[in-house]
Enzyme design. Sequence first.
Site, PDB file in Angstrom:
ATOM      1  N   LYS A 155     -22.886 -44.120 -60.627  1.00  0.00           N
ATOM      2  CA  LYS A 155     -23.875 -43.773 -61.653  1.00  0.00           C
ATOM      3  C   LYS A 155     -24.201 -42.276 -61.642  1.00  0.00           C
ATOM      4  O   LYS A 155     -24.250 -41.649 -62.709  1.00  0.00           O
ATOM      5  CB  LYS A 155     -25.151 -44.596 -61.410  1.00  0.00           C
ATOM      6  N   THR A 214     -22.262 -39.937 -60.572  1.00  0.00           N
ATOM      7  CA  THR A 214     -21.041 -39.257 -61.018  1.00  0.00           C
ATOM      8  C   THR A 214     -20.962 -39.270 -62.545  1.00  0.00           C
ATOM      9  O   THR A 214     -20.614 -38.259 -63.171  1.00  0.00           O
ATOM     10  CB  THR A 214     -19.813 -39.939 -60.378  1.00  0.00           C
ATOM     11  N   ARG A 267     -31.823 -37.065 -58.838  1.00  0.00           N
ATOM     12  CA  ARG A 267     -32.641 -37.207 -57.636  1.00  0.00           C
ATOM     13  C   ARG A 267     -32.042 -36.410 -56.481  1.00  0.00           C
ATOM     14  O   ARG A 267     -30.839 -36.224 -56.402  1.00  0.00           O
ATOM     15  CB  ARG A 267     -32.703 -38.688 -57.236  1.00  0.00           C
ATOM     16  N   LYS A 273     -22.658 -43.442 -44.904  1.00  0.00           N
ATOM     17  CA  LYS A 273     -22.022 -42.892 -46.085  1.00  0.00           C
ATOM     18  C   LYS A 273     -22.369 -41.422 -46.266  1.00  0.00           C
ATOM     19  O   LYS A 273     -23.274 -40.915 -45.635  1.00  0.00           O
ATOM     20  CB  LYS A 273     -22.468 -43.672 -47.323  1.00  0.00           C
ATOM     21  N   ALA A 317     -36.036 -46.831 -54.881  1.00  0.00           N
ATOM     22  CA  ALA A 317     -36.044 -47.572 -56.144  1.00  0.00           C
ATOM     23  C   ALA A 317     -36.555 -49.003 -55.961  1.00  0.00           C
ATOM     24  O   ALA A 317     -36.547 -49.783 -56.909  1.00  0.00           O
ATOM     25  CB  ALA A 317     -34.650 -47.571 -56.749  1.00  0.00           C
ATOM     26  N   PHE A 361     -30.484 -47.961 -58.818  1.00  0.00           N
ATOM     27  CA  PHE A 361     -29.944 -49.317 -58.913  1.00  0.00           C
ATOM     28  C   PHE A 361     -29.572 -49.708 -60.355  1.00  0.00           C
ATOM     29  O   PHE A 361     -29.195 -48.860 -61.155  1.00  0.00           O
ATOM     30  CB  PHE A 361     -30.922 -50.323 -58.308  1.00  0.00           C
ATOM     31  N   PHE A 365     -11.941 -46.692 -62.193  1.00  0.00           N
ATOM     32  CA  PHE A 365     -11.550 -46.512 -60.792  1.00  0.00           C
ATOM     33  C   PHE A 365     -10.037 -46.588 -60.718  1.00  0.00           C
ATOM     34  O   PHE A 365      -9.403 -47.203 -61.576  1.00  0.00           O
ATOM     35  CB  PHE A 365     -12.193 -47.589 -59.907  1.00  0.00           C
ATOM     36  N   TRP A 411     -14.769 -38.820 -62.521  1.00  0.00           N
ATOM     37  CA  TRP A 411     -14.485 -38.512 -61.114  1.00  0.00           C
ATOM     38  C   TRP A 411     -13.225 -37.663 -61.036  1.00  0.00           C
ATOM     39  O   TRP A 411     -13.211 -36.611 -60.393  1.00  0.00           O
ATOM     40  CB  TRP A 411     -14.317 -39.814 -60.318  1.00  0.00           C
TER      41      TRP A 411
END
Lengths: 563, 563
Positions: free
Chosen positions: A78, A80, A101, A112, A280, A308, A388, A416
């Site tokens: 999201k 990206t 954010r 991550k 969130a 989310f 993807f 991406w």
Amino acid sequence: MKSETEIVKSDIEIAQAARLLPIGEIAEKLGLREEDIIPYGRNKAKIDLAARNRHPKTAEAKLVLVTAMSPTPAGEGKSTVTVGLAQALNKVGKRAIAALREPSLGPNFGLKGGAAGGGYSQVVPMEDINLHFTGDFHAITTAHNLLAAVIDNHLYQGNALNLDPARVVWRRVLDMNDRALRQIVIGLGGRTNGVTRESGFDITVASEIMAILCLVEDLKELKEALGKILIGYTYDKQPIYVRDLHVEGAMAAVLKDAIHPNLVQTLENTPALIHGGPFANIAHGCNSLTATRMALTLGEYVVTEAGFGSDLGAEKFFDIKCRKGDLHPNAAVIVATVRALKYHGGVARRELGKENLDAIAHGFANLEHHVRIVERANVPFVIALNRFTSDTEAEIEFVQTLCKEHGFPVAVTNVWAEGGNGGVELARSVISTVENSNQTFHPIYELDGSIQDKIEAVCRDVYEADGVVFTDEAKRQMAECERNGWDELPVCMAKTQYSFSDNAKAIGDVKGFTITIREIRPSLGAGFLVCLTGDIMTMPGLPKEPTALKIDIHEDGSITGLF
Amino acid sequence: MKSETEIVKSDIEIAQAARLLPIGEIAEKLGLREEDIIPYGRNKAKIDLAARNRHPKTAEAKLVLVTAMSPTPAGEGKSTVTVGLAQALNKVGKRAIAALREPSLGPNFGLKGGAAGGGYSQVVPMEDINLHFTGDFHAITTAHNLLAAVIDNHLYQGNALNLDPARVVWRRVLDMNDRALRQIVIGLGGRTNGVTRESGFDITVASEIMAILCLVEDLKELKEALGKILIGYTYDKQPIYVRDLHVEGAMAAVLKDAIHPNLVQTLENTPALIHGGPFANIAHGCNSLTATRMALTLGEYVVTEAGFGSDLGAEKFFDIKCRKGDLHPNAAVIVATVRALKYHGGVARRELGKENLDAIAHGFANLEHHVRIVERANVPFVIALNRFTSDTEAEIEFVQTLCKEHGFPVAVTNVWAEGGNGGVELARSVISTVENSNQTFHPIYELDGSIQDKIEAVCRDVYEADGVVFTDEAKRQMAECERNGWDELPVCMAKTQYSFSDNAKAIGDVKGFTITIREIRPSLGAGFLVCLTGDIMTMPGLPKEPTALKIDIHEDGSITGLF
């Protein structure tokens, strides 16, 4: 042709190879003058809040919210898409700004990497953004823990307010994944070490001060909001607020720089305001109102995101942030992926790489539900099908066909891999949607009902639940909120992001469920009532092999292993 | 003539009225180019460590240490004299730079204001310097607590290193006065919250990482030093280091910006490098070696300070910092005040405002002892008699006479009220001392003795104690240090600053005492063995009426009540 391992660079490699413009030039592109910005290094700056008054505008820019279908545990890109869309809008001639954010520092050392977009749709300098950035989160940590120290000092120095040590609701925070601090006993070791009581630490993004910083528009409002924070109850159960301790001035002084929005750029030199990052679930999950407002003053299009899926992030964006700031979103982008459609069609995580049209058809109901949520707020939408590498052409075409059958505008994005160029179709679709819409945004529920009414409205109209069950504890707390006059506030639902229900495993477009409200926590400073539907983790832990053990910095200052 | 209440401004009022130069201009005055500095707002910058290589110099600047006689609890204005002397040296034609410690944020909310000089000898912008500054202390807090989280995660995730939870010596830190965190129990609430054990928080300036940051010269050294930190012992009492956990790379990455020295200016636009601020008891109490070295590259005179009196700060400056960095101080300034002389002559605190020549004569022995300490390191000195408004002319003249009788060079300073002009006499005296001296600095003790030898050397030659008593615990720890090969390190004495002895009430020039060594704590990353002579408070508390309740910020961003 090169093999994939040769040509696919990591996010940090792409970011480090970027040609950044001096931040002064980015500011200049926005029409900002030198006195409007406060530099932090060569590639970051804060924009003085007062700059908005120096740049009055008759018509505000168009506001586009990027939200998503229910995510898979791996995430659907999201941020990206948000960055890629802002880049693409610039490519088609619109002065667009991304409003995002700030990522939390702690999780970088866990599982991550950062949260600054990915591939060729990233904000930079990404190491800085993911580490200390301009110090906003450190300032929040400090203001939060200053209040905690003053509370414990009050208990120690005679407790003139008659505060019950067992009813203090204010904990401490650190921007670190540290499970050992979740539940602790403080004040051990004798009288001069303070009053012994149970307490704990949350991660900084879970601080109510983070939510406050993201919902106020100036220092005056900040101080008022800080003063309203509920810190606990007296022995005879009367609420005690920060203003009773007179510490809101010092807390606001600690936040004096943090309140100004941060300016950086994307890999394609698109301006990005990155500011604030509340949870969130126990908070509203949007970047700061000051940043969104500043971006609306400076650009033609503002692309922002919420946490989310739309059941959580978009609902709170509409009902909490837009209501508070009187914002009127002009369009929503709902990010979908072939992977997420298959996941919600019942495919196991390890099988998500295999073509499966049946699963997509089945999982499409989840996306349809998210469309209904956005329509509840009367906001026009476009679906962004975020590509993807594992997606097959047949899958992509099938999703497009399904969207057409349902009358959903859809655009395939490949931001991406291609940056703004991979978002041009989406950008054109968004512009056309905004320009041709005569819909007028409204929040999903009204504020004047009871707390129960508002919770039921979200559960019915957003989650499409059959009903709501309130535990005895939640009923008692609702009554208490009403008694204290806190029932005029919006609700902030804390629910799993993986399901419309309160059961993370009930994926797809689950039906025939009830939502159980277990607890109501008043966030009076932020101005909402958090409604918990289950246990929400507010202090993450580190995994068995934390990223921290792989991160390294070299003699030239370059960092590896961070992402 | 105006009354005193009309003309005396507070430090913050003076600072806010200052006419600051843009930090780029200050950098330019130092011969720095744009690429050498990293701006933080308009009036602060970091100087890229690499700039030193871009500005090679054949002869280094002169290094002047400002130290003091044993302080009174109210402080004698050592930082103010340091700033004032740097300003005065510029007035008499020397390109002088002040190299100071960064103040801690936490104590601002407790009893006293900041530590950035005072009156017309301050560094600015003082609110920023006293709050978040350029984020160095937040970075140290983060790196420190990252290590703590990784340690507890190691215990939780199987404890492959066989670390004994009861022998973990690494605590957590916050830059806050918070007594309730001194002693805590962590890891409560069940298995997934980690291993239950006793621990606690210190204030950030007490972190070993603070000491490390102040004693390394580049990223490579930083990483090596972090790797050497002792975190605890196995069940079979073998030491475990940070490098065993492989987290030094991530910790160094967190400190990537913090390692660069900070550039600000004084009220008279004299350049000041403010960087690092370790405790002067459990650590060595000096600003960073990187800042001192950078200042020596850029200026003709560098005026720096060390913590407390010369028995603590100067001794560690000589034996730890100068030895580590191969620095050769050219002169020392010993700050004395009429008040401190009277205090050490036996006058009670509330009587210090009254003229008392007898007490001065009696208290002069304390100053003489500090002169002997500086002479032990073979450093020429000047006494700075720092004037306070309560001093009488007779008192000032009497101190000057006593100094002359003893052959001590002395200059009266009035830098608080007059800025650099109030320090011109001192500046001339310092220049003449430096230019006419052929003394060559050497540390007070050699490193090749045993731990006991080194402790005894400090107690004998610096404190002039009759002897040293080691507790059984200290003896056991010394033997352990020797067994582990840590006995080659210098010692870092943790002793009260109010007395040469380990009894804070034994003021003046106390004789006939023994020092008791109670505990040895190896700071292997910083590279010294902390020798505790009593309880040292490493986490302060807030007073009954904390400053935090009076601090306020106004709509224009101005802060009141901070100082």
